[in-house]
Design a protein around this motif. Structure first.
Motif, PDB file in Angstrom:
ATOM      1  N   SER A 119       0.832  -1.202   0.000  1.00 24.57           N
ATOM      2  CA  SER A 119       0.000   0.000   0.000  1.00 24.57           C
ATOM      3  C   SER A 119       0.868   1.255   0.000  1.00 24.57           C
ATOM      4  O   SER A 119       1.975   1.265   0.533  1.00 24.57           O
ATOM      5  N   ILE A 120       0.305   2.303  -0.579  1.00 20.65           N
ATOM      6  CA  ILE A 120       0.896   3.638  -0.512  1.00 20.65           C
ATOM      7  C   ILE A 120       0.057   4.435   0.474  1.00 20.65           C
ATOM      8  O   ILE A 120      -1.173   4.437   0.401  1.00 20.65           O
ATOM      9  N   TYR A 121       0.731   5.094   1.396  1.00 21.15           N
ATOM     10  CA  TYR A 121       0.059   5.907   2.404  1.00 21.15           C
ATOM     11  C   TYR A 121       0.300   7.377   2.087  1.00 21.15           C
ATOM     12  O   TYR A 121       1.435   7.788   1.858  1.00 21.15           O
ATOM     13  N   LEU A 122      -0.778   8.159   2.045  1.00 19.78           N
ATOM     14  CA  LEU A 122      -0.707   9.588   1.786  1.00 19.78           C
ATOM     15  C   LEU A 122      -1.036  10.341   3.067  1.00 19.78           C
ATOM     16  O   LEU A 122      -1.970   9.975   3.792  1.00 19.78           O
ATOM     17  N   TRP A 123      -0.285  11.408   3.329  1.00 22.81           N
ATOM     18  CA  TRP A 123      -0.546  12.251   4.497  1.00 22.81           C
ATOM     19  C   TRP A 123      -0.267  13.694   4.132  1.00 22.81           C
ATOM     20  O   TRP A 123       0.716  13.995   3.453  1.00 22.81           O
ATOM     21  N   SER A 124      -1.132  14.591   4.606  1.00 22.62           N
ATOM     22  CA  SER A 124      -0.960  16.005   4.303  1.00 22.62           C
ATOM     23  C   SER A 124      -1.255  16.881   5.507  1.00 22.62           C
ATOM     24  O   SER A 124      -2.118  17.751   5.463  1.00 22.62           O
ATOM     25  N   GLN A 125      -0.548  16.660   6.598  1.00 25.98           N
ATOM     26  CA  GLN A 125      -0.575  17.495   7.796  1.00 25.98           C
ATOM     27  C   GLN A 125      -1.842  17.384   8.628  1.00 25.98           C
ATOM     28  O   GLN A 125      -1.908  17.907   9.719  1.00 25.98           O
ATOM     29  N   HIS A 126      -2.867  16.744   8.124  1.00 28.58           N
ATOM     30  CA  HIS A 126      -4.095  16.552   8.886  1.00 28.58           C
ATOM     31  C   HIS A 126      -3.982  15.250   9.676  1.00 28.58           C
ATOM     32  O   HIS A 126      -3.049  14.484   9.515  1.00 28.58           O
ATOM     33  N   LYS A 127      -4.965  14.970  10.491  1.00 28.87           N
ATOM     34  CA  LYS A 127      -4.938  13.752  11.283  1.00 28.87           C
ATOM     35  C   LYS A 127      -5.136  12.507  10.421  1.00 28.87           C
ATOM     36  O   LYS A 127      -4.577  11.460  10.691  1.00 28.87           O
ATOM     37  N   GLU A 128      -5.904  12.619   9.334  1.00 27.60           N
ATOM     38  CA  GLU A 128      -6.214  11.465   8.496  1.00 27.60           C
ATOM     39  C   GLU A 128      -5.008  11.009   7.670  1.00 27.60           C
ATOM     40  O   GLU A 128      -4.221  11.816   7.186  1.00 27.60           O
ATOM     41  N   VAL A 129      -4.915   9.687   7.531  1.00 29.32           N
ATOM     42  CA  VAL A 129      -3.923   9.064   6.656  1.00 29.32           C
ATOM     43  C   VAL A 129      -4.719   8.209   5.671  1.00 29.32           C
ATOM     44  O   VAL A 129      -5.615   7.471   6.071  1.00 29.32           O
ATOM     45  N   TYR A 130      -4.388   8.332   4.384  1.00 22.50           N
ATOM     46  CA  TYR A 130      -5.106   7.590   3.349  1.00 22.50           C
ATOM     47  C   TYR A 130      -4.217   6.479   2.811  1.00 22.50           C
ATOM     48  O   TYR A 130      -3.088   6.716   2.427  1.00 22.50           O
ATOM     49  N   GLN A 131      -4.757   5.275   2.796  1.00 20.54           N
ATOM     50  CA  GLN A 131      -4.035   4.081   2.348  1.00 20.54           C
ATOM     51  C   GLN A 131      -4.596   3.632   1.012  1.00 20.54           C
ATOM     52  O   GLN A 131      -5.781   3.339   0.890  1.00 20.54           O
ATOM     53  N   TYR A 132      -3.712   3.576  -0.009  1.00 19.28           N
ATOM     54  CA  TYR A 132      -4.111   3.086  -1.327  1.00 19.28           C
ATOM     55  C   TYR A 132      -3.599   1.666  -1.480  1.00 19.28           C
ATOM     56  O   TYR A 132      -2.392   1.424  -1.429  1.00 19.28           O
ATOM     57  N   HIS A 133      -4.515   0.709  -1.646  1.00 17.21           N
ATOM     58  CA  HIS A 133      -4.168  -0.703  -1.804  1.00 17.21           C
ATOM     59  C   HIS A 133      -3.858  -0.946  -3.283  1.00 17.21           C
ATOM     60  O   HIS A 133      -4.749  -0.896  -4.128  1.00 17.21           O
ATOM     61  N   ILE A 134      -2.602  -1.215  -3.587  1.00 14.62           N
ATOM     62  CA  ILE A 134      -2.161  -1.317  -4.974  1.00 14.62           C
ATOM     63  C   ILE A 134      -2.866  -2.438  -5.731  1.00 14.62           C
ATOM     64  O   ILE A 134      -3.276  -2.262  -6.874  1.00 14.62           O
ATOM     65  N   PHE A 135      -3.024  -3.598  -5.131  1.00 11.80           N
ATOM     66  CA  PHE A 135      -3.541  -4.746  -5.871  1.00 11.80           C
ATOM     67  C   PHE A 135      -5.003  -4.624  -6.281  1.00 11.80           C
ATOM     68  O   PHE A 135      -5.400  -5.107  -7.323  1.00 11.80           O
ATOM     69  N   ASP A 136      -5.833  -3.968  -5.458  1.00 11.44           N
ATOM     70  CA  ASP A 136      -7.247  -3.878  -5.842  1.00 11.44           C
ATOM     71  C   ASP A 136      -7.720  -2.445  -6.086  1.00 11.44           C
ATOM     72  O   ASP A 136      -8.883  -2.226  -6.418  1.00 11.44           O
ATOM     73  N   GLY A 137      -6.839  -1.457  -5.919  1.00 13.39           N
ATOM     74  CA  GLY A 137      -7.192  -0.072  -6.228  1.00 13.39           C
ATOM     75  C   GLY A 137      -8.186   0.564  -5.288  1.00 13.39           C
ATOM     76  O   GLY A 137      -8.833   1.546  -5.634  1.00 13.39           O
ATOM     77  N   THR A 138      -8.307   0.039  -4.074  1.00 14.62           N
ATOM     78  CA  THR A 138      -9.240   0.611  -3.105  1.00 14.62           C
ATOM     79  C   THR A 138      -8.486   1.479  -2.095  1.00 14.62           C
ATOM     80  O   THR A 138      -7.260   1.415  -1.976  1.00 14.62           O
ATOM     81  N   TRP A 139      -9.257   2.273  -1.362  1.00 13.81           N
ATOM     82  CA  TRP A 139      -8.715   3.184  -0.359  1.00 13.81           C
ATOM     83  C   TRP A 139      -9.266   2.842   1.017  1.00 13.81           C
ATOM     84  O   TRP A 139     -10.406   2.417   1.144  1.00 13.81           O
ATOM     85  N   THR A 140      -8.445   3.082   2.039  1.00 11.00           N
ATOM     86  CA  THR A 140      -8.886   3.023   3.425  1.00 11.00           C
ATOM     87  C   THR A 140      -8.464   4.327   4.082  1.00 11.00           C
ATOM     88  O   THR A 140      -7.322   4.770   3.918  1.00 11.00           O
ATOM     89  N   THR A 141      -9.385   4.947   4.804  1.00 13.54           N
ATOM     90  CA  THR A 141      -9.076   6.169   5.542  1.00 13.54           C
ATOM     91  C   THR A 141      -8.819   5.800   6.993  1.00 13.54           C
ATOM     92  O   THR A 141      -9.637   5.140   7.622  1.00 13.54           O
ATOM     93  N   HIS A 142      -7.671   6.211   7.517  1.00 16.25           N
ATOM     94  CA  HIS A 142      -7.319   5.970   8.920  1.00 16.25           C
ATOM     95  C   HIS A 142      -7.386   7.306   9.649  1.00 16.25           C
ATOM     96  O   HIS A 142      -6.784   8.288   9.210  1.00 16.25           O
ATOM     97  N   THR A 143      -8.092   7.343  10.763  1.00 17.04           N
ATOM     98  CA  THR A 143      -8.181   8.545  11.581  1.00 17.04           C
ATOM     99  C   THR A 143      -7.758   8.187  12.999  1.00 17.04           C
ATOM    100  O   THR A 143      -8.571   7.744  13.809  1.00 17.04           O
ATOM    101  N   PRO A 144      -6.469   8.354  13.302  1.00 15.43           N
ATOM    102  CA  PRO A 144      -5.984   8.027  14.644  1.00 15.43           C
ATOM    103  C   PRO A 144      -6.655   8.904  15.710  1.00 15.43           C
ATOM    104  O   PRO A 144      -7.126  10.000  15.411  1.00 15.43           O
ATOM    105  N   ALA A 145      -6.667   8.405  16.939  1.00 18.18           N
ATOM    106  CA  ALA A 145      -7.277   9.142  18.041  1.00 18.18           C
ATOM    107  C   ALA A 145      -6.584  10.474  18.290  1.00 18.18           C
ATOM    108  O   ALA A 145      -7.209  11.456  18.677  1.00 18.18           O
TER     109      ALA A 145
END
Length: 187
Positions: A119-145
């Protein structure tokens, strides 16, 4: 505009995406390859759209090397995958709806690859981190506490200040607001 460039280990070349101005040798916008030994530059393919700047990372996806990158201008942002071997095709990938604003507003997300989950993880100074799953092209949004939040007037982008440290299985990011220091994110 600033070119995106990444070193590709498999052939020892530097792949550069020039997004606005022509190269010194007169070639136009698009994907070029540079041999760091001979200094030969070869234009491979034209750019998908007139854009200003972005950030990229080379990832081997099922035996094929791709340059994944974000590109944006004042009113448009995209996540793009560009094949690094003939026919040098590119594909504009869909971003999650909640990630679109910070890519479009030119906050310059950082990209880092985590091989454990492909996966490729994108971050842009906000709390959320976006995970791009290479094999199926889907995204997961992670919002740490807990996590950083962008401060007003500090939207200069993360770019290369977001890295994955495999020995610790952790991502490290530096916000453009130096008072917030380094942020560690454990997936």
């Amino acid at each position: 505009a600033f070119p995106i460039s990444e070193y590709r280990e498999s052939d020892g070349k530097i792949y550069a995406l020039n997004v606005a101005a022509p190269w010194r040798n007169g070639q136009g916008r698009g994907l070029s390859v540079v041999d760091p030994i001979t200094k030969e530059t070869r234009h491979l393919s034209d750019a998908p759209k007139y854009l200003w700047w972005g950030n990229g990372i080379i990832v081997n996806d099922q035996g094929q090397d791709y340059l994944y990158f974000t590109q944006f201008n004042a009113d448009w942002g995209a996540f793009v995958r560009w094949q690094l071997d003939a026919p040098y095709d590119f594909e504009v990938l869909t971003l999650p709806a909640d990630a679109q604003p910070w890519v479009t507003q030119s906050e310059g997300p950082g990209l880092a690859y985590r091989p454990d989950d492909h996966s490729i993880y994108l971050w842009s100074q906000h709390k959320e981190v976006y995970q791009y799953h290479i094999f199926d092209g889907t995204w997961t949004t992670h919002t740490p506490a807990s996590g950083p939040s962008i401060a007003s007037g500090t939207d200069h982008g993360v770019y290369g200040r977001w890295v994955y440290v495999p020995e610790l299985d952790v991502f490290l990011g530096i916000n453009t607001d130096a008072r917030q220091g380094v942020w560690a994110y454990k997936p």
